[in-house]
Design an enzyme around this catalytic site. Structure first.
Site, mmCIF file in Angstrom:
data_model
loop_
_atom_site.group_PDB
_atom_site.id
_atom_site.type_symbol
_atom_site.label_atom_id
_atom_site.label_comp_id
_atom_site.label_asym_id
_atom_site.label_seq_id
_atom_site.Cartn_x
_atom_site.Cartn_y
_atom_site.Cartn_z
ATOM 1 N N ARG A 157 -29.689 46.728 77.557
ATOM 2 C CA ARG A 157 -31.131 46.589 77.836
ATOM 3 C C ARG A 157 -31.948 47.103 76.629
ATOM 4 N NH1 ARG A 157 -33.331 43.833 82.427
ATOM 5 N NH2 ARG A 157 -35.051 45.295 82.406
ATOM 6 N N HIS A 170 -31.560 37.304 79.470
ATOM 7 C CA HIS A 170 -31.501 38.162 80.659
ATOM 8 C C HIS A 170 -30.421 39.197 80.414
ATOM 9 C CE1 HIS A 170 -31.011 39.498 84.821
ATOM 10 N NE2 HIS A 170 -29.709 39.422 84.594
ATOM 11 N N THR A 174 -39.198 43.642 79.406
ATOM 12 C CA THR A 174 -39.382 42.337 80.063
ATOM 13 C C THR A 174 -40.503 41.520 79.433
ATOM 14 O OG1 THR A 174 -38.652 43.368 82.128
ATOM 15 C CG2 THR A 174 -39.822 41.265 82.320
ATOM 16 N N LYS A 231 -31.194 32.309 77.827
ATOM 17 C CA LYS A 231 -31.968 31.410 78.687
ATOM 18 C C LYS A 231 -32.284 30.094 77.947
ATOM 19 C CE LYS A 231 -34.154 35.326 81.104
ATOM 20 N NZ LYS A 231 -35.451 35.969 81.426
ATOM 21 N N ARG A 255 -35.980 40.448 72.532
ATOM 22 C CA ARG A 255 -37.210 39.928 73.125
ATOM 23 C C ARG A 255 -38.424 40.185 72.241
ATOM 24 N NH1 ARG A 255 -36.162 41.939 79.372
ATOM 25 N NH2 ARG A 255 -35.081 40.067 80.128
ATOM 26 N N ASN A 304 -38.611 35.111 77.507
ATOM 27 C CA ASN A 304 -38.084 36.279 76.797
ATOM 28 C C ASN A 304 -36.627 36.127 76.366
ATOM 29 O OD1 ASN A 304 -36.997 36.579 79.328
ATOM 30 N ND2 ASN A 304 -38.167 38.412 79.865
ATOM 31 N N PHE A 337 -44.604 34.981 90.526
ATOM 32 C CA PHE A 337 -44.083 34.123 89.448
ATOM 33 C C PHE A 337 -42.716 33.526 89.787
ATOM 34 C CE2 PHE A 337 -43.118 38.606 88.542
ATOM 35 C CZ PHE A 337 -41.739 38.584 88.425
#
Ligand code: TYD
Length: 149
Positions: free
Chosen positions: A92, A126, A98, A9, A109, A123, A57
């Site tokens: 993941r 993705h 998250t 990100k 993260r 974070n 959000f």
């Protein structure tokens, strides 16, 4: 074999965390089969996060993924597709929870994420959440010919 979408990100790009994130994913044994830098349009952002459109959000999330909080020259996301056994769940695991405060310290993260004073989770990455999302997201970000299969 599963395929999964990872996005570095805009916070990750600005903070030069793409290489470190790729290093962790490579070392976890997954195979990189697609990669490109993308300037995220409003349309792509809204399609990518369509399932979250009713979340409080959501609008901030669209701004975040488009780089609105990270400067004009950092309106960039690195889109990656990794392949491997049980890759969706396993990636993941490398990425972490998250909420960066709840993510295990040895995850991407947990190591690099933060919550801003506005309450936005920055974070860093993705990763697709399940097989259905992975298929939809890979189609959204990549043309079939852009993946090495
Ligand atoms: P989500 O799809 O629930 O999590 P994940 O990215 O782990 O699949 O949420 C998408 C993004 O929205 C998440 O990465 C960060 C942001 N977000 C917030 O800013 N606040 C929140 O309370 C939640 C749940 C997510």
């Amino acid at each position: 074999m599963e395929k999964t979408l990872i996005l570095i990100k805009p916070d990750g790009m600005r903070r030069r965390l793409a290489g470190l994130s790729i290093d962790r994913l490579d070392n976890a044994g997954f195979e990189l089969i697609g990669a490109k830098v993308v300037s995220v349009t409003e349309k792509l952002a809204r399609e990518h996060y369509a399932l979250l459109k009713d979340q409080p959000f959501f609008e901030e999330l669209i701004k975040y993924i488009r780089g609105d909080f990270h400067g004009v020259s950092n309106r960039r996301v690195l889109a990656l597709v990794y392949r491997g056994e049980d890759a969706i769940k396993a990636v993941r695991g490398v990425v972490g929870a998250t909420n960066p405060e709840q993510a295990a310290p040895d995850t991407i993260r947990g190591t690099f994420g933060r919550i801003t004073t506005r309450g936005q989770f920055e974070n860093v990455v993705h990763a697709s959440g399940n097989a259905e999302d992975a298929e939809r997201e890979i189609k959204l970000w990549f043309e079939p010919g852009e993946l090495v299969e």
